[in-house]
Scaffold this active site. Sequence first.
Site, PDB file in Angstrom:
ATOM      1  CG  HIS A   1      -1.650   1.265   1.472  1.00 51.16           C
ATOM      2  ND1 HIS A   1      -2.513   1.896   0.583  1.00 51.16           N
ATOM      3  CD2 HIS A   1      -1.563   2.081   2.546  1.00 51.16           C
ATOM      4  CE1 HIS A   1      -2.923   3.033   1.123  1.00 51.16           C
ATOM      5  NE2 HIS A   1      -2.369   3.175   2.301  1.00 51.16           N
TER       6      HIS A   1
ATOM      7  CD  GLU B   1      -3.104   6.224  12.572  1.00 50.10           C
ATOM      8  OE1 GLU B   1      -2.713   7.377  12.815  1.00 50.10           O
ATOM      9  OE2 GLU B   1      -4.213   5.793  12.900  1.00 50.10           O
ATOM     10  CG  ASP B   2      -1.135   1.688  10.697  1.00 44.44           C
ATOM     11  OD1 ASP B   2      -1.912   2.366  11.380  1.00 44.44           O
ATOM     12  OD2 ASP B   2      -1.302   1.445   9.500  1.00 44.44           O
TER      13      ASP B   2
HETATM   14 MN    MN Z   1      -2.691   4.702   4.032  1.00 49.19          MN
END
Ligand code: MN
Length: 743
Positions: A63, A92-93
């Site tokens: 992605h 973020e992840d």
């Molecule tokens: Mn994204």
Amino acid sequence: MAEVLEIKNEEKKLIQSAYRDLLRSIKSKMTDQDKIDLRNAYELAVESHAQQRRKSGEPYIMHPIAVAKICAEEIGLGPTAIVCALLHDVVEDTEVTLEQIRIMFNDKVAKIVDGLTKLDSAYSRNSPQAENFRKVLSTLIEDVRVVLIKMADRLHNMRTLGAMPRHKQLKIAAETSYIYAPLAHRLGLYQFKIEFLDLCMKITDPENYHGIAKKLAQTKRERESYVNQFIEPLKTKIKEELEDINISIYGRPKSIYSIWNKIRTKKVPFEEIYDLFAIRIILDVPSQKEKLLCWQVYSIVTDVHTPIPERLKDWITTPKSNGYESLHTTVIGPKGRYVEVQIRTERMNEIAERGFAAHWKYKGLNKQKDVYERWLDSVRDILEDPQSDAVEFLGDFRANNLFNEEVYVYTPKGDMQILPLGATALDFAFSIHTDLGYHCTSIKVNNKLVPMGYKLKNGDQLQIFTNKNQKPNENWLKMVTTGKAKSKIRSAMKEERRKEGLISREALERKLKNLKVDIESAIELLVKHYKYSSHIDLYYDIATDALCIPDIFKIFKADGNQLVEIEAEKPVNETVEDVVRPPKRVRKKNDLKPRLLINGEPAERFEYTLASCCNPVQGDQIFAFLTANAGLKIHRVNCPNATNLMANYGYRVMKAEWSSTTNSTFVADLKITGVDDGPGVIERLTNQISSNLKLNIRSFSISGNEGYYEGLISLLVTNTDQLNVAIQSLQNLNSVSTVTRLE
Ligand code: MN
């Protein structure tokens, strides 16, 4: 075990080839440092996303690589943005921190990644879209790249939405068509906008989408041969007359969404739509010859095919406010079909497809004022004035800044101003300068006085007259349409309320001081008790006698250093039931209310008011909306705010309907304009209403300038039929030109 290893190796190859693909797609020059940064970003992303997979099952890292490729290939962004795109989901992840990114790369990269992370976390918390949108705009004015990368992220997610559950698809599609497509339009990313809308339609209306796609495929051959038939004579003639210029001519199919729109709005079947494509002529010429050569090509086109003069659009002389430049004309092609032809240069084409992103490349090339910077200024203006109601903000912004076409008007000195179509004379005053708007007393358009709410037309020249004692009032909100003017007027009125409340504030505080109670907590208690949204409203109501200080102290007394209610009060719960309990505040006597059912129960059981934005009357389709602190508000279903409320706060909407057996009355406001043809206008109007129609007038005001008058009438009627009859009969009067019901 061996099998697992094989899969791992397969995936490794897949990832590496995607990365090589990305490197090939980068068009801008890279320094050695850029290359190192890019490699580092790739390795960091691969490593930190190693344990994650997408819904489709593929490794997550695919992605960010795809998003980076969209940034490079489809937006043409440079190395810094590509690095940030690779890292956009890392903070973020995964475990990686912003500080680590700052150390590994630099401040700029860290800042952009931070912006992207903040945008994402706003979404995952499920906050209302309006709030999210405000965040998008704030990052936009800090560094445009944040929003451009976010656009690429959204585009890739939309392209790969198939793996998501249906309800998530619908939610993401709604958000995309509500926020991202219009924003892409505004930023001039036309290709993105078109693809967003097509992908949304594919999800929300698959049947029609695939139907049109199929028909397009079936008619492709015929269309291609027609395009050739159209282009051939043009090519020959252009070659003859402009031999040393590189020109490409091709037919460009229109998007499925735009074809569907045409079928829907014009109510014609697919087979009868002929402009399924446009002809595009792109010239490769030096910038100083652009305009001249575009017009030369235009003259050749119209020599070969007959033009339809009123379809000529010249966005070269005056580009659209989102930077779009092109010359459009429609001509009659073979078989008498209308064909749209777009003429532009390579530079214009790049701006047309990549908008904002391409525009930096050509910055300074053109003498014209920088359209994007001017637009960013206006965004900054709106953001600086944060209103409490984000939904209102989003509504204003969407209406005025995203989709609308514009109107071109002039100052007395001949400077051109671009305003959104539908903007008024008062909007113009605010667009020039806030003070000019605040103190505006009258406006002349082309040397004639006009009402402040006059809708601007192309070419109008405006002159604003001011007086420093003038100040905005509530009515002004109805006379402007731009977000800037609205937010300036609202904040001026808030300030006005605050000033008016100053004296009553002192009086109330004196009284509390005498009681020897803690002033701060006492006032907080009163605000809560009377359900005001702020202290300002409490003081204002006291100042305007809507609430009397002696009355307050019939209910409250001092207990030690605290103010308490005389009768013991149940603890306040923040439940729906509680908010909609009948108010303790006594309603003003002249509040006339028709009978109403909310969720099937008599409305009197709830605290409700009729929304002032649309003044619903009996017979209107309505719904109830639970506000944060003013109980229920009843809106018309076709209220301009309704879509926003329902789209953003569906869970707060309740069913409302008029009960059938009733003869109570309600108030409807009408605006009447016309030409004052001598004395007696007022008499004729009131006579028509009172004597002929036998309706009661609640209030009536009229003002005029140089023969033009504008009247505001509040009528008491019992239903919409009666109201429509009244509007009709007023319209029939000679001295009346328009009658409109105020929303
Ligand atoms: Mn994204």
